[in-house]
Write an enzyme that holds these catalytic residues in place. Sequence first.
Site, mmCIF file in Angstrom:
data_model
loop_
_atom_site.group_PDB
_atom_site.id
_atom_site.type_symbol
_atom_site.label_atom_id
_atom_site.label_comp_id
_atom_site.label_asym_id
_atom_site.label_seq_id
_atom_site.Cartn_x
_atom_site.Cartn_y
_atom_site.Cartn_z
ATOM 1 N N ARG A 71 14.640 -3.750 4.921
ATOM 2 C CA ARG A 71 14.128 -2.396 5.106
ATOM 3 C C ARG A 71 14.321 -1.929 6.537
ATOM 4 O O ARG A 71 14.628 -0.768 6.788
ATOM 5 C CB ARG A 71 12.639 -2.337 4.732
ATOM 6 C CG ARG A 71 12.399 -2.100 3.266
ATOM 7 C CD ARG A 71 10.943 -2.144 2.879
ATOM 8 N NE ARG A 71 10.010 -1.682 3.902
ATOM 9 C CZ ARG A 71 8.698 -1.860 3.835
ATOM 10 N NH1 ARG A 71 8.172 -2.502 2.816
ATOM 11 N NH2 ARG A 71 7.903 -1.407 4.792
ATOM 12 N N ILE A 121 9.722 2.967 0.567
ATOM 13 C CA ILE A 121 8.595 2.703 1.460
ATOM 14 C C ILE A 121 9.174 2.532 2.857
ATOM 15 O O ILE A 121 10.052 1.698 3.097
ATOM 16 C CB ILE A 121 7.830 1.443 1.030
ATOM 17 C CG1 ILE A 121 7.182 1.674 -0.344
ATOM 18 C CG2 ILE A 121 6.764 1.082 2.065
ATOM 19 C CD1 ILE A 121 6.498 0.448 -0.912
ATOM 20 N N LEU A 122 8.706 3.346 3.784
ATOM 21 C CA LEU A 122 9.290 3.402 5.115
ATOM 22 C C LEU A 122 8.568 2.459 6.079
ATOM 23 O O LEU A 122 7.358 2.270 5.987
ATOM 24 C CB LEU A 122 9.228 4.834 5.646
ATOM 25 C CG LEU A 122 10.000 5.846 4.788
ATOM 26 C CD1 LEU A 122 9.629 7.264 5.170
ATOM 27 C CD2 LEU A 122 11.503 5.619 4.920
ATOM 28 N N GLU A 154 0.634 3.980 6.630
ATOM 29 C CA GLU A 154 -0.051 3.550 5.413
ATOM 30 C C GLU A 154 0.476 4.346 4.229
ATOM 31 O O GLU A 154 0.499 5.586 4.258
ATOM 32 C CB GLU A 154 -1.566 3.745 5.539
ATOM 33 C CG GLU A 154 -2.344 3.161 4.373
ATOM 34 C CD GLU A 154 -3.855 3.255 4.556
ATOM 35 O OE1 GLU A 154 -4.575 2.828 3.636
ATOM 36 O OE2 GLU A 154 -4.298 3.751 5.601
ATOM 37 N N GLU A 204 3.664 21.660 -7.369
ATOM 38 C CA GLU A 204 4.432 21.094 -6.252
ATOM 39 C C GLU A 204 5.402 22.132 -5.694
ATOM 40 O O GLU A 204 5.535 22.300 -4.470
ATOM 41 C CB GLU A 204 5.218 19.858 -6.714
ATOM 42 C CG GLU A 204 4.362 18.659 -7.063
ATOM 43 C CD GLU A 204 5.195 17.462 -7.499
ATOM 44 O OE1 GLU A 204 6.309 17.293 -6.955
ATOM 45 O OE2 GLU A 204 4.752 16.703 -8.366
ATOM 46 N N HIS A 219 2.968 14.093 -2.649
ATOM 47 C CA HIS A 219 2.585 13.001 -3.551
ATOM 48 C C HIS A 219 1.866 13.586 -4.762
ATOM 49 O O HIS A 219 0.953 14.405 -4.604
ATOM 50 C CB HIS A 219 1.655 12.009 -2.827
ATOM 51 C CG HIS A 219 1.279 10.848 -3.684
ATOM 52 N ND1 HIS A 219 2.149 9.821 -3.951
ATOM 53 C CD2 HIS A 219 0.132 10.560 -4.354
ATOM 54 C CE1 HIS A 219 1.547 8.933 -4.738
ATOM 55 N NE2 HIS A 219 0.336 9.370 -4.999
ATOM 56 N N ASN A 236 5.385 14.660 3.444
ATOM 57 C CA ASN A 236 5.633 14.084 2.121
ATOM 58 C C ASN A 236 4.811 14.848 1.098
ATOM 59 O O ASN A 236 3.782 15.440 1.432
ATOM 60 C CB ASN A 236 5.241 12.603 2.108
ATOM 61 C CG ASN A 236 5.544 11.944 0.769
ATOM 62 O OD1 ASN A 236 6.626 12.106 0.223
ATOM 63 N ND2 ASN A 236 4.585 11.216 0.227
ATOM 64 N N THR A 238 2.142 8.771 7.523
ATOM 65 C CA THR A 238 1.721 7.704 8.437
ATOM 66 C C THR A 238 2.224 6.378 7.876
ATOM 67 O O THR A 238 2.794 6.323 6.785
ATOM 68 C CB THR A 238 0.196 7.658 8.586
ATOM 69 O OG1 THR A 238 -0.402 7.400 7.301
ATOM 70 C CG2 THR A 238 -0.338 8.972 9.140
#
Length: 201
Positions: free
Chosen positions: A65, A92-93, A143, A174, A109, A107, A141
């Site tokens: 990653r 997942i960053l 998390e 959205e 969600h 982002n 962030t």
Amino acid sequence: MKKIVILISGRGSNMQAIVEAAAKQQWPAQIAAVISNRADAGGLEYAASRGIPTAVVVSKQFATRDVFDAALQAKIDEFAPDLVVLAGFMRILTAGFVEHYAGRMLNIHPSLLPSFVGLATHQQAIDAGVKVHGVTVHFVTAELDHGPIVAQAVVPVLDDDNEDTLSHRVLEQEHQIYPRAVLQFVEGKLRIDGNRVHISN
């Protein structure tokens, strides 16, 4: 003129909503690029049809990653964006990547965060028996699916809902709130204060 880079992994329907809103409303912004981690992402063809530069950084070609994120960051930074927008970007960053774009990466969600993080959010909502569900736009962030919330929209969970029917109604919301939140960033109306976002008129 703010520059925006949008990251996608699939058809990019939220990317399309943002591109169309920017053009229709004549935002003081440029969609500088659409970048995907998948070469077969349907949204790339749409972006190209609108004259937007596209790029692909294939995640499967990198051993870790960290190495992928470094390559992705280098590609994004070629376009010198003021804002990075995750629009169905299914990765997942790493913390280092997120920190590099702190305060300038959004982002969306498909849940009312902090409820139902991760995948299969609509089924999670149905299984939990909640009466309302929705969508959240937030600053990214380290998390997963957390960060200061910019906007939320609520939809009812109906007795006969399944994952498909619920996701359809959420997606409609959205496409409304994400372009609005991006425009607020472009116009300098968003201010992060701890874990809260203050929006000026």
